[in-house]
Design a protein around this motif. Structure first.
Motif, PDB file in Angstrom:
ATOM      1  N   GLU A  54       0.816  -1.222   0.000  1.00  0.00           N
ATOM      2  CA  GLU A  54       0.000   0.000   0.000  1.00  0.00           C
ATOM      3  C   GLU A  54       0.848   1.270   0.000  1.00  0.00           C
ATOM      4  N   LYS A  77     -11.689   2.203  -6.318  1.00  0.00           N
ATOM      5  CA  LYS A  77     -10.227   2.161  -6.271  1.00  0.00           C
ATOM      6  C   LYS A  77      -9.788   1.017  -5.363  1.00  0.00           C
ATOM      7  N   ARG A  79      -6.843  -0.304  -3.000  1.00  0.00           N
ATOM      8  CA  ARG A  79      -5.770   0.374  -2.264  1.00  0.00           C
ATOM      9  C   ARG A  79      -4.369  -0.125  -2.567  1.00  0.00           C
ATOM     10  N   GLU A  80      -4.186  -1.363  -2.928  1.00  0.00           N
ATOM     11  CA  GLU A  80      -2.845  -1.866  -3.229  1.00  0.00           C
ATOM     12  C   GLU A  80      -2.572  -1.935  -4.730  1.00  0.00           C
TER      13      GLU A  80
END
Length: 111
Positions: A54, A77, A79-80
Motif C-alpha cells: 500500500e 479504487k 488500495r494496493e
C-alpha cells in the motif's frame, strides 16, 4: 472481448515470464501474471495494473504522472493497486523494479 494493447504484452512477457514463480494467466479475460497462485500484474485496456504494498502504491500515485488508481470495470479504487498508462510499450521496461516489487509482495503474502 477484452481490450488491451498486444505490444504491451510482448514487453511484459519478456520482462516477467523468465522470473522464478511467475506464470501467465488471465484476469477478466485480459492477459495477467501470477506470482505463485495470486495475481500480481495484468494488462487492462491501454495500461498495466500492478499490485504493490500500500505505501508503495501511494508513493507511485503521488510521484508518477503515468500512474492512476486501478479501477477495473468501473469498480472502486483498490488500495494496493495502481495502473500505469504508457503509449509506448517499450517504456514499460523502465518499470521493471516496480514489477519485481509486485512479484515479491504477492509471493510474501502467500507465505
Amino acid at each position: 472481448m477484452a481490450n488491451f494493447n498486444p505490444k504491451h504484452k510482448v514487453v511484459l512477457d519478456d520482462l516477467l515470464l523468465g522470473k522464478p514463480h511467475v506464470q501467465p494467466g488471465k484476469m477478466f479475460g485480459f492477459p495477467a501474471y501470477y506470482a505463485g497462485k495470486k495475481l500480481c500484474i495484468c494488462l487492462y485496456e491501454q495500461g498495466v495494473g500492478i499490485k504493490l504494498p500500500e505505501q508503495s502504491a501511494v508513493k507511485l500515485l503521488a510521484s508518477d504522472r503515468n500512474a492512476v488508481p486501478f479501477q477495473p470495470m468501473g469498480r472502486r479504487k483498490m488500495r494496493e493497486w495502481v495502473q500505469i498508462n504508457l503509449s509506448r510499450s517499450e517504456e514499460y521496461r523502465q518499470y521493471e523494479a516496480v514489477f519485481d516489487e509486485s512479484v515479491r509482495h504477492v509471493l510474501a503474502q502467500q507465505e
